[in-house]
Design a protein around this motif. Sequence first.
Motif, PDB file in Angstrom:
ATOM      1  N   SER A  79      34.759 -17.139 -78.328  1.00 36.49           N
ATOM      2  CA  SER A  79      33.441 -16.675 -78.791  1.00 36.49           C
ATOM      3  C   SER A  79      33.539 -16.013 -80.159  1.00 36.49           C
ATOM      4  O   SER A  79      32.662 -16.197 -81.016  1.00 36.49           O
ATOM      5  CB  SER A  79      32.834 -15.695 -77.794  1.00 36.49           C
ATOM      6  OG  SER A  79      32.608 -16.326 -76.567  1.00 36.49           O
ATOM      7  N   ILE A  80      34.598 -15.248 -80.377  1.00 39.26           N
ATOM      8  CA  ILE A  80      34.804 -14.612 -81.690  1.00 39.26           C
ATOM      9  C   ILE A  80      34.992 -15.684 -82.766  1.00 39.26           C
ATOM     10  O   ILE A  80      34.408 -15.607 -83.851  1.00 39.26           O
ATOM     11  CB  ILE A  80      36.015 -13.660 -81.648  1.00 39.26           C
ATOM     12  CG1 ILE A  80      35.710 -12.439 -80.780  1.00 39.26           C
ATOM     13  CG2 ILE A  80      36.433 -13.232 -83.050  1.00 39.26           C
ATOM     14  CD1 ILE A  80      36.930 -11.598 -80.436  1.00 39.26           C
ATOM     15  N   ILE A  81      35.785 -16.695 -82.461  1.00 40.05           N
ATOM     16  CA  ILE A  81      36.035 -17.773 -83.428  1.00 40.05           C
ATOM     17  C   ILE A  81      34.740 -18.537 -83.721  1.00 40.05           C
ATOM     18  O   ILE A  81      34.411 -18.799 -84.879  1.00 40.05           O
ATOM     19  CB  ILE A  81      37.142 -18.731 -82.932  1.00 40.05           C
ATOM     20  CG1 ILE A  81      38.472 -17.986 -82.773  1.00 40.05           C
ATOM     21  CG2 ILE A  81      37.280 -19.940 -83.850  1.00 40.05           C
ATOM     22  CD1 ILE A  81      39.032 -17.408 -84.064  1.00 40.05           C
ATOM     23  N   TRP A  82      33.979 -18.887 -82.670  1.00 38.30           N
ATOM     24  CA  TRP A  82      32.721 -19.615 -82.894  1.00 38.30           C
ATOM     25  C   TRP A  82      31.731 -18.776 -83.696  1.00 38.30           C
ATOM     26  O   TRP A  82      30.990 -19.304 -84.529  1.00 38.30           O
ATOM     27  CB  TRP A  82      32.102 -20.073 -81.577  1.00 38.30           C
ATOM     28  CG  TRP A  82      32.853 -21.196 -80.936  1.00 38.30           C
ATOM     29  CD1 TRP A  82      33.491 -21.185 -79.725  1.00 38.30           C
ATOM     30  CD2 TRP A  82      33.067 -22.516 -81.480  1.00 38.30           C
ATOM     31  NE1 TRP A  82      34.083 -22.404 -79.490  1.00 38.30           N
ATOM     32  CE2 TRP A  82      33.836 -23.232 -80.544  1.00 38.30           C
ATOM     33  CE3 TRP A  82      32.686 -23.137 -82.661  1.00 38.30           C
ATOM     34  CZ2 TRP A  82      34.214 -24.553 -80.762  1.00 38.30           C
ATOM     35  CZ3 TRP A  82      33.069 -24.456 -82.881  1.00 38.30           C
ATOM     36  CH2 TRP A  82      33.827 -25.153 -81.933  1.00 38.30           C
ATOM     37  N   HIS A  95      24.799 -23.890 -81.702  1.00 41.20           N
ATOM     38  CA  HIS A  95      24.491 -24.512 -80.419  1.00 41.20           C
ATOM     39  C   HIS A  95      25.734 -25.160 -79.825  1.00 41.20           C
ATOM     40  O   HIS A  95      25.833 -26.371 -79.730  1.00 41.20           O
ATOM     41  CB  HIS A  95      23.364 -25.528 -80.579  1.00 41.20           C
ATOM     42  CG  HIS A  95      22.124 -24.943 -81.152  1.00 41.20           C
ATOM     43  ND1 HIS A  95      21.297 -24.118 -80.426  1.00 41.20           N
ATOM     44  CD2 HIS A  95      21.578 -25.013 -82.387  1.00 41.20           C
ATOM     45  CE1 HIS A  95      20.290 -23.729 -81.180  1.00 41.20           C
ATOM     46  NE2 HIS A  95      20.439 -24.257 -82.379  1.00 41.20           N
ATOM     47  N   ILE A  96      26.693 -24.327 -79.438  1.00 42.69           N
ATOM     48  CA  ILE A  96      27.900 -24.802 -78.773  1.00 42.69           C
ATOM     49  C   ILE A  96      27.966 -24.062 -77.439  1.00 42.69           C
ATOM     50  O   ILE A  96      28.530 -22.991 -77.345  1.00 42.69           O
ATOM     51  CB  ILE A  96      29.157 -24.524 -79.603  1.00 42.69           C
ATOM     52  CG1 ILE A  96      29.011 -25.071 -80.994  1.00 42.69           C
ATOM     53  CG2 ILE A  96      30.401 -25.018 -78.887  1.00 42.69           C
ATOM     54  CD1 ILE A  96      29.798 -26.229 -81.407  1.00 42.69           C
ATOM     55  N   SER A  97      27.330 -24.637 -76.442  1.00 42.40           N
ATOM     56  CA  SER A  97      27.330 -23.988 -75.137  1.00 42.40           C
ATOM     57  C   SER A  97      27.919 -24.876 -74.051  1.00 42.40           C
ATOM     58  O   SER A  97      28.025 -24.464 -72.907  1.00 42.40           O
ATOM     59  CB  SER A  97      25.904 -23.572 -74.758  1.00 42.40           C
ATOM     60  OG  SER A  97      25.066 -24.709 -74.751  1.00 42.40           O
ATOM     61  N   SER A  98      28.303 -26.096 -74.432  1.00 41.24           N
ATOM     62  CA  SER A  98      28.902 -26.999 -73.457  1.00 41.24           C
ATOM     63  C   SER A  98      29.894 -27.916 -74.161  1.00 41.24           C
ATOM     64  O   SER A  98      29.918 -27.999 -75.390  1.00 41.24           O
ATOM     65  CB  SER A  98      27.820 -27.839 -72.767  1.00 41.24           C
ATOM     66  OG  SER A  98      27.272 -28.765 -73.690  1.00 41.24           O
ATOM     67  N   LEU A  99      30.688 -28.611 -73.383  1.00 43.35           N
ATOM     68  CA  LEU A  99      31.650 -29.541 -73.951  1.00 43.35           C
ATOM     69  C   LEU A  99      30.952 -30.703 -74.639  1.00 43.35           C
ATOM     70  O   LEU A  99      31.441 -31.223 -75.642  1.00 43.35           O
ATOM     71  CB  LEU A  99      32.598 -30.047 -72.865  1.00 43.35           C
ATOM     72  CG  LEU A  99      33.496 -28.972 -72.260  1.00 43.35           C
ATOM     73  CD1 LEU A  99      34.251 -29.510 -71.064  1.00 43.35           C
ATOM     74  CD2 LEU A  99      34.447 -28.410 -73.287  1.00 43.35           C
ATOM     75  N   SER A 100      29.776 -31.099 -74.147  1.00 43.46           N
ATOM     76  CA  SER A 100      29.048 -32.184 -74.819  1.00 43.46           C
ATOM     77  C   SER A 100      28.528 -31.735 -76.177  1.00 43.46           C
ATOM     78  O   SER A 100      28.394 -32.541 -77.090  1.00 43.46           O
ATOM     79  CB  SER A 100      27.916 -32.710 -73.938  1.00 43.46           C
ATOM     80  OG  SER A 100      26.981 -31.691 -73.677  1.00 43.46           O
ATOM     81  N   ALA A 103      31.315 -32.349 -78.530  1.00 47.62           N
ATOM     82  CA  ALA A 103      31.481 -33.770 -78.822  1.00 47.62           C
ATOM     83  C   ALA A 103      30.374 -34.299 -79.730  1.00 47.62           C
ATOM     84  O   ALA A 103      30.630 -35.069 -80.648  1.00 47.62           O
ATOM     85  CB  ALA A 103      31.520 -34.561 -77.524  1.00 47.62           C
ATOM     86  N   SER A 104      29.136 -33.851 -79.521  1.00 44.03           N
ATOM     87  CA  SER A 104      28.020 -34.402 -80.297  1.00 44.03           C
ATOM     88  C   SER A 104      27.861 -33.734 -81.657  1.00 44.03           C
ATOM     89  O   SER A 104      27.497 -34.377 -82.632  1.00 44.03           O
ATOM     90  CB  SER A 104      26.712 -34.277 -79.513  1.00 44.03           C
ATOM     91  OG  SER A 104      26.337 -32.910 -79.399  1.00 44.03           O
ATOM     92  N   CYS A 105      28.078 -32.432 -81.729  1.00 50.80           N
ATOM     93  CA  CYS A 105      28.036 -31.687 -82.990  1.00 50.80           C
ATOM     94  C   CYS A 105      26.725 -31.832 -83.726  1.00 50.80           C
ATOM     95  O   CYS A 105      26.693 -31.957 -84.944  1.00 50.80           O
ATOM     96  CB  CYS A 105      29.165 -32.104 -83.917  1.00 50.80           C
ATOM     97  SG  CYS A 105      30.757 -31.900 -83.205  1.00 50.80           S
ATOM     98  N   SER A 106      25.627 -31.843 -83.006  1.00 47.34           N
ATOM     99  CA  SER A 106      24.346 -31.958 -83.692  1.00 47.34           C
ATOM    100  C   SER A 106      23.971 -30.622 -84.317  1.00 47.34           C
ATOM    101  O   SER A 106      24.261 -29.564 -83.781  1.00 47.34           O
ATOM    102  CB  SER A 106      23.260 -32.402 -82.713  1.00 47.34           C
ATOM    103  OG  SER A 106      23.122 -31.441 -81.696  1.00 47.34           O
ATOM    104  N   ASN A 107      23.346 -30.704 -85.474  1.00 47.90           N
ATOM    105  CA  ASN A 107      22.841 -29.515 -86.143  1.00 47.90           C
ATOM    106  C   ASN A 107      21.678 -29.923 -87.029  1.00 47.90           C
ATOM    107  O   ASN A 107      21.845 -30.745 -87.925  1.00 47.90           O
ATOM    108  CB  ASN A 107      23.929 -28.834 -86.972  1.00 47.90           C
ATOM    109  CG  ASN A 107      23.528 -27.426 -87.333  1.00 47.90           C
ATOM    110  OD1 ASN A 107      22.495 -27.203 -87.948  1.00 47.90           O
ATOM    111  ND2 ASN A 107      24.327 -26.470 -86.926  1.00 47.90           N
ATOM    112  N   PRO A 108      20.488 -29.363 -86.774  1.00 46.83           N
ATOM    113  CA  PRO A 108      19.300 -29.781 -87.523  1.00 46.83           C
ATOM    114  C   PRO A 108      19.364 -29.442 -89.013  1.00 46.83           C
ATOM    115  O   PRO A 108      18.652 -30.034 -89.807  1.00 46.83           O
ATOM    116  CB  PRO A 108      18.158 -29.026 -86.837  1.00 46.83           C
ATOM    117  CG  PRO A 108      18.782 -27.946 -86.045  1.00 46.83           C
ATOM    118  CD  PRO A 108      20.186 -28.366 -85.762  1.00 46.83           C
TER     119      PRO A 108
END
Length: 192
Positions: A79-82, A95-100, A103-108
């Motif tokens: 969490s500190i790193i993120w 928006h990194i709350s799951s493993l998907s 993998a998807s790395c979406s960011n508006p």
Amino acid sequence: MQVLSSLTAAKLPPSSATDLNPFVPKKVGIFIWRAKKNRLPVRVELDRKGIDLHSTRCPVCDDDIETLHHSLISCKFASIIWDKVRRWWKFDQLHISSLSDIASCSNPKLNTTLGVSIWQAVVWVTSYYLWIHRNNCTFGKNFDSAAKLFSNIQGKCFEWINCRWRKGALDWLSWITNPCRFDSIFTKDGIG
């Protein structure tokens, strides 16, 4: 030949193909692919397979059972790193709350193919280095502070992207102070 290979690739289901990002080594893409398939040897999975462990707790924080989600996302250290990555990229939220999400790395905020690829490289490299840190803690090797690990992530991302981007070079100072700016610079050059 190229048409044939694209047709062959189209027949494969997406989950069977290894994800690749042109800015990171294949080993990172394979790591992400293994993470998506829950094929990394976290303690809960090893215990489930009958491997006798002295503990199933996280070797990094010792606060919770070690699952893959915990190791890469919810561990205090992760969490500190993120949060450092979020502040580095000047995002209000990450928006990194799951493993998907990894993998998807979406960011508006990133709306070009190049920007998305660079962001994906950063997220994947961060996950990969969190895993390396976890392994160092597990096997009693020297492990880095959050500040040092984050600095290593920034440096390795810079190195790998610079080595693999054939149409230009990144500036280190701009990279560590405002990496989102590269998205607009690449777009202006007609590359993105």
